[in-house]
Motif scaffolding. Structure first.
Motif, PDB file in Angstrom:
ATOM      1  N   VAL A 172      -6.963   5.044   0.067  1.00 11.90           N
ATOM      2  CA  VAL A 172      -6.607   4.012  -0.921  1.00 11.90           C
ATOM      3  C   VAL A 172      -5.878   2.866  -0.240  1.00 11.90           C
ATOM      4  CG1 VAL A 172      -5.092   3.515  -2.885  1.00 11.90           C
ATOM      5  CG2 VAL A 172      -6.582   5.514  -2.937  1.00 11.90           C
ATOM      6  N   GLY A 173      -4.977   3.190   0.706  1.00 12.70           N
ATOM      7  CA  GLY A 173      -4.269   2.159   1.463  1.00 12.70           C
ATOM      8  C   GLY A 173      -5.228   1.289   2.245  1.00 12.70           C
ATOM      9  N   ALA A 174      -6.227   1.915   2.860  1.00  4.46           N
ATOM     10  CA  ALA A 174      -7.215   1.169   3.647  1.00  4.46           C
ATOM     11  C   ALA A 174      -8.047   0.248   2.750  1.00  4.46           C
ATOM     12  CB  ALA A 174      -8.121   2.146   4.386  1.00  4.46           C
ATOM     13  N   VAL A 175      -8.457   0.752   1.580  1.00  4.78           N
ATOM     14  CA  VAL A 175      -9.276  -0.055   0.659  1.00  4.78           C
ATOM     15  C   VAL A 175      -8.483  -1.252   0.151  1.00  4.78           C
ATOM     16  CG1 VAL A 175     -10.405  -0.056  -1.603  1.00  4.78           C
ATOM     17  CG2 VAL A 175     -10.749   1.872  -0.031  1.00  4.78           C
ATOM     18  N   LEU A 176      -7.216  -1.010  -0.240  1.00  5.65           N
ATOM     19  CA  LEU A 176      -6.379  -2.108  -0.715  1.00  5.65           C
ATOM     20  C   LEU A 176      -6.182  -3.154   0.385  1.00  5.65           C
ATOM     21  CD1 LEU A 176      -3.654  -0.155  -2.742  1.00  5.65           C
ATOM     22  CD2 LEU A 176      -5.407  -1.664  -3.669  1.00  5.65           C
ATOM     23  N   GLY A 177      -5.943  -2.679   1.605  1.00 13.23           N
ATOM     24  CA  GLY A 177      -5.783  -3.584   2.742  1.00 13.23           C
ATOM     25  C   GLY A 177      -7.032  -4.416   2.975  1.00 13.23           C
ATOM     26  N   THR A 208       0.837  -1.212   0.000  1.00 12.59           N
ATOM     27  CA  THR A 208       0.000   0.000   0.000  1.00 12.59           C
ATOM     28  C   THR A 208       0.868   1.256   0.000  1.00 12.59           C
ATOM     29  OG1 THR A 208      -0.200  -0.150   2.426  1.00 12.59           O
ATOM     30  CG2 THR A 208      -1.991  -1.064   1.109  1.00 12.59           C
ATOM     31  N   LYS A 209       2.037   1.189   0.631  1.00 11.71           N
ATOM     32  CA  LYS A 209       2.941   2.359   0.637  1.00 11.71           C
ATOM     33  C   LYS A 209       3.561   2.577  -0.735  1.00 11.71           C
ATOM     34  CE  LYS A 209       1.831   2.402   4.677  1.00 11.71           C
ATOM     35  NZ  LYS A 209       0.898   1.358   4.247  1.00 11.71           N
ATOM     36  N   VAL A 210       3.998   1.478  -1.365  1.00 11.94           N
ATOM     37  CA  VAL A 210       4.593   1.580  -2.698  1.00 11.94           C
ATOM     38  C   VAL A 210       3.580   2.157  -3.676  1.00 11.94           C
ATOM     39  CG1 VAL A 210       5.509   0.250  -4.650  1.00 11.94           C
ATOM     40  CG2 VAL A 210       6.259  -0.277  -2.320  1.00 11.94           C
ATOM     41  N   ILE A 211       2.343   1.665  -3.589  1.00  8.47           N
ATOM     42  CA  ILE A 211       1.285   2.168  -4.480  1.00  8.47           C
ATOM     43  C   ILE A 211       0.999   3.639  -4.189  1.00  8.47           C
ATOM     44  CG2 ILE A 211      -1.180   1.972  -5.033  1.00  8.47           C
ATOM     45  CD1 ILE A 211      -0.871  -1.067  -4.679  1.00  8.47           C
ATOM     46  N   ALA A 212       0.979   3.996  -2.891  1.00 11.98           N
ATOM     47  CA  ALA A 212       0.728   5.388  -2.519  1.00 11.98           C
ATOM     48  C   ALA A 212       1.784   6.308  -3.120  1.00 11.98           C
ATOM     49  CB  ALA A 212       0.712   5.530  -0.995  1.00 11.98           C
ATOM     50  N   ILE A 213       3.053   5.888  -3.084  1.00 13.73           N
ATOM     51  CA  ILE A 213       4.140   6.704  -3.646  1.00 13.73           C
ATOM     52  C   ILE A 213       3.975   6.826  -5.157  1.00 13.73           C
ATOM     53  CG2 ILE A 213       6.641   6.800  -4.046  1.00 13.73           C
ATOM     54  CD1 ILE A 213       6.954   5.473  -1.270  1.00 13.73           C
ATOM     55  N   GLN A 214       3.644   5.701  -5.815  1.00 10.30           N
ATOM     56  CA  GLN A 214       3.430   5.743  -7.262  1.00 10.30           C
ATOM     57  C   GLN A 214       2.279   6.668  -7.629  1.00 10.30           C
ATOM     58  OE1 GLN A 214       5.376   4.378  -9.671  1.00 10.30           O
ATOM     59  NE2 GLN A 214       6.704   3.894  -7.936  1.00 10.30           N
ATOM     60  N   MET A 215       1.233   6.631  -6.811  1.00 12.05           N
ATOM     61  CA  MET A 215       0.060   7.476  -7.079  1.00 12.05           C
ATOM     62  C   MET A 215       0.378   8.957  -6.921  1.00 12.05           C
ATOM     63  SD  MET A 215      -2.988   5.300  -5.257  1.00 12.05           S
ATOM     64  CE  MET A 215      -4.226   6.552  -5.583  1.00 12.05           C
ATOM     65  N   MET A 216       1.414   9.281  -6.175  1.00  8.45           N
ATOM     66  CA  MET A 216       1.804  10.675  -6.024  1.00  8.45           C
ATOM     67  C   MET A 216       2.391  11.233  -7.312  1.00  8.45           C
ATOM     68  SD  MET A 216       3.599  10.735  -2.297  1.00  8.45           S
ATOM     69  CE  MET A 216       4.342  12.313  -2.685  1.00  8.45           C
ATOM     70  N   PHE A 217       3.094  10.369  -8.080  1.00  8.88           N
ATOM     71  CA  PHE A 217       3.867  10.860  -9.220  1.00  8.88           C
ATOM     72  C   PHE A 217       3.386  10.368 -10.587  1.00  8.88           C
ATOM     73  CE2 PHE A 217       6.842  10.683  -5.578  1.00  8.88           C
ATOM     74  CZ  PHE A 217       7.106  12.041  -5.472  1.00  8.88           C
ATOM     75  N   ALA A 218       2.561   9.346 -10.607  1.00  2.00           N
ATOM     76  CA  ALA A 218       2.163   8.777 -11.893  1.00  2.00           C
ATOM     77  C   ALA A 218       0.654   8.497 -11.909  1.00  2.00           C
ATOM     78  CB  ALA A 218       2.941   7.480 -12.140  1.00  2.00           C
ATOM     79  N   PRO A 219       0.069   8.551 -13.094  1.00  4.06           N
ATOM     80  CA  PRO A 219       0.686   8.958 -14.367  1.00  4.06           C
ATOM     81  C   PRO A 219       0.831  10.476 -14.476  1.00  4.06           C
ATOM     82  CG  PRO A 219      -1.619   8.426 -14.708  1.00  4.06           C
ATOM     83  CD  PRO A 219      -1.340   8.135 -13.271  1.00  4.06           C
ATOM     84  N   GLU A 251      12.983   9.527   2.620  1.00  2.00           N
ATOM     85  CA  GLU A 251      11.677   9.437   3.296  1.00  2.00           C
ATOM     86  C   GLU A 251      10.760   8.456   2.580  1.00  2.00           C
ATOM     87  OE1 GLU A 251      13.884  12.066   5.072  1.00  2.00           O
ATOM     88  OE2 GLU A 251      13.433  12.357   2.950  1.00  2.00           O
ATOM     89  N   PHE A 252      10.794   8.462   1.230  1.00  8.22           N
ATOM     90  CA  PHE A 252       9.957   7.536   0.485  1.00  8.22           C
ATOM     91  C   PHE A 252      10.398   6.093   0.736  1.00  8.22           C
ATOM     92  CE2 PHE A 252       9.468  11.255  -2.545  1.00  8.22           C
ATOM     93  CZ  PHE A 252       8.243  11.602  -2.016  1.00  8.22           C
ATOM     94  N   LYS A 253      11.691   5.881   0.867  1.00  7.98           N
ATOM     95  CA  LYS A 253      12.204   4.543   1.172  1.00  7.98           C
ATOM     96  C   LYS A 253      11.730   4.104   2.565  1.00  7.98           C
ATOM     97  CE  LYS A 253      16.540   1.942   1.267  1.00  7.98           C
ATOM     98  NZ  LYS A 253      18.027   2.028   1.146  1.00  7.98           N
ATOM     99  N   PHE A 254      11.847   5.009   3.528  1.00 13.40           N
ATOM    100  CA  PHE A 254      11.373   4.710   4.879  1.00 13.40           C
ATOM    101  C   PHE A 254       9.880   4.436   4.876  1.00 13.40           C
ATOM    102  CE2 PHE A 254       8.953   6.596   8.364  1.00 13.40           C
ATOM    103  CZ  PHE A 254       9.334   5.769   9.416  1.00 13.40           C
ATOM    104  N   PHE A 255       9.135   5.247   4.111  1.00 11.57           N
ATOM    105  CA  PHE A 255       7.677   5.132   4.040  1.00 11.57           C
ATOM    106  C   PHE A 255       7.272   3.719   3.624  1.00 11.57           C
ATOM    107  CE2 PHE A 255       3.594   6.249   1.775  1.00 11.57           C
ATOM    108  CZ  PHE A 255       2.914   6.646   2.906  1.00 11.57           C
ATOM    109  N   SER A 256       7.982   3.168   2.602  1.00 13.26           N
ATOM    110  CA  SER A 256       7.658   1.814   2.127  1.00 13.26           C
ATOM    111  C   SER A 256       8.047   0.761   3.159  1.00 13.26           C
ATOM    112  CB  SER A 256       8.399   1.538   0.809  1.00 13.26           C
ATOM    113  OG  SER A 256       8.021   2.463  -0.174  1.00 13.26           O
TER     114      SER A 256
END
Length: 410
Positions: A393-398, A30-41, A188-193
């Motif tokens: 989004v993290g909660a829904v995926l979880g 959920t963290k990896v997806i959250a980071i991706q959602m910040m920058f892409a697409p 921080e993004f690495k720590f976040f994941s």
């Protein structure tokens, strides 16, 4: 009953032990997806249903204009001022740096304009006379640039719009905006994941115990949703809070991003000085930006004055021979040609200008002096704009992964 629980646990040992790992996996993914959602697409991907957009665009590119505005506000109010960096340029040195290309351009412009407006007179002039005229104009061309730069330095804001330069470049290249936030917050993004996994694993242990004891189907999706929600929220808090060092149980803690201020300053300054606040971008803004009409008028005024000065005592004769209107058009044409040549000619100044303006070191020094509140504003906007949407989004995926776990358990 207790013995039956123990027996059941031994019987399904590996299945039950998988629960904390799956929970940790949920937290991580959920963290990896959250980071991706910040920058892409970079651009919106999806469909329109009844006029409403159904889809997603990265938070940073979607809010590009607002985030670029936040970045430039911080830059111009706390870090660097255009007047300051332009003042570091020596107009005489600039004139010297562009002397050769400017002289070549001046010679070409003189021939072209003379042949266009007085072809017979130019062709009929002796070679030495034509060379002498070209040399006089060549000698004056760098001086014109020196005068122009001196005048720009006196009122930088009148001729140069740094906000427009920064915002337009970031909107033109959203990848650069993404890169700024990624570079600034890489640790921080690495720590976040990673934190997502450990928080998820810890909650998963509780989840496993509850399942072994109660075996209620609703528990797994509920815990999954909680893992996605809580691990996102707590990881974000740990990145930025507390702003100032605090001692808890003898241990000093501070927001991870805030604690890295000196390191972040170096990364940010290197990126901004190489890709955004460059001498090339500044010259582009000067000659083709929002205030370029004022620069054109300034160049035109200096060129016309120089032509009149070079004409000297024969100016009335020149005007008489050509006609007043044609003489004015000639001056306009020379000014236009020189203005068109200036952006290309000024590229020869880039190396000197980069060293003289010293943007990188200035940014590093000023950023290290920012208060924690000001420093937080460099990265937090990337999260804060849609922080809760990422957490949801993290909660829904979880929750969905928890539903899948039910089928595995049953």
């Amino acid at each position: 009953m207790f013995q039956s629980i123990i027996a059941d646990f031994h019987q399904h040992l590996w299945l039950y032990l998988s629960i904390p790992f799956i929970s940790g996996f949920i937290g991580y993914v959920t963290k990896v997806i959250a980071i991706q959602m910040m920058f892409a697409p970079l651009e919106f991907k999806g469909i329109r249903l009844f006029g409403l957009p159904i889809g997603w665009q990265g938070i940073v590119p979607r809010k590009a204009e607002k985030m670029a505005t936040v970045a430039v506000e911080l830059m111009t109010s706390k870090l660097i001022r255009p007047e300051e960096i332009f003042a570091r340029l020596d107009p005489k040195r600039i004139a010297k740096e562009i002397e050769l290309p400017m002289m070549a351009a001046a010679a070409e412009i003189t021939r072209e304009v003379a042949q266009e407006y007085q072809p017979g007179l130019w062709e009929g002039m002796p070679e030495f006379a034509r060379k002498r005229l070209i040399r006089r104009i060549q000698a004056k061309a760098p001086e014109i640039v020196e005068h122009i730069m001196t005048e720009v330095q006196k009122d930088v804001a009148h001729y140069f719009d740094i906000k427009h330069m920064v915002i337009s470049n970031l909107l033109k290249d959203k990848r650069l905006l993404n890169e700024i936030f990624k570079k600034v917050g890489k640790q921080e993004f690495k720590f976040f994941s990673n934190a997502g996994f450990f928080f998820g694993f810890g909650i998963g242990v509780i989840q496993m115990v509850c399942w072994v004891l109660f075996k209620q189907p609703w528990m797994l999706p509920a815990f999954g949703g909680f893992v996605g929600f809580f691990s996102d929220w707590i990881a974000l808090q740990m990145m930025f809070r507390p702003l100032r060092p605090k001692k808890i149980l003898g241990v000093t803690i501070q927001g991870l991003f805030i604690k890295r201020q000196n390191e972040v300053a170096a990364d940010y300054a290197a990126l901004i000085s190489k890709q955004l606040l460059t001498s090339r971008n500044m010259m582009e803004e000067l000659f083709s930006g929002t205030h370029s009409a004022r620069v054109i008028e300034l160049v035109s005024r200096h060129v016309k004055q120089e032509i009149d000065l070079q004409a000297g005592i024969v100016r009335p004769l020149v005007v008489y021979a050509m006609g007043g209107e044609k003489y004015q058009r000639l001056k306009e044409q020379v000014a236009t040609r020189i203005m068109a040549q200036l952006p290309e000619t000024m590229k020869h100044v880039e190396s000197y200008a980069e060293d003289a303006m010293d943007v990188r070191n200035t940014l590093v020094t000023r950023m290290q002096q920012l208060t924690p509140e000001e420093f937080e504003g460099m990265l937090r906007p990337a999260f804060k704009e849609d922080e809760w949407s990422l957490i949801i989004v993290g909660a829904v995926l979880g929750f969905l992964v928890g539903e899948m776990q039910i089928h595995l358990m049953l």
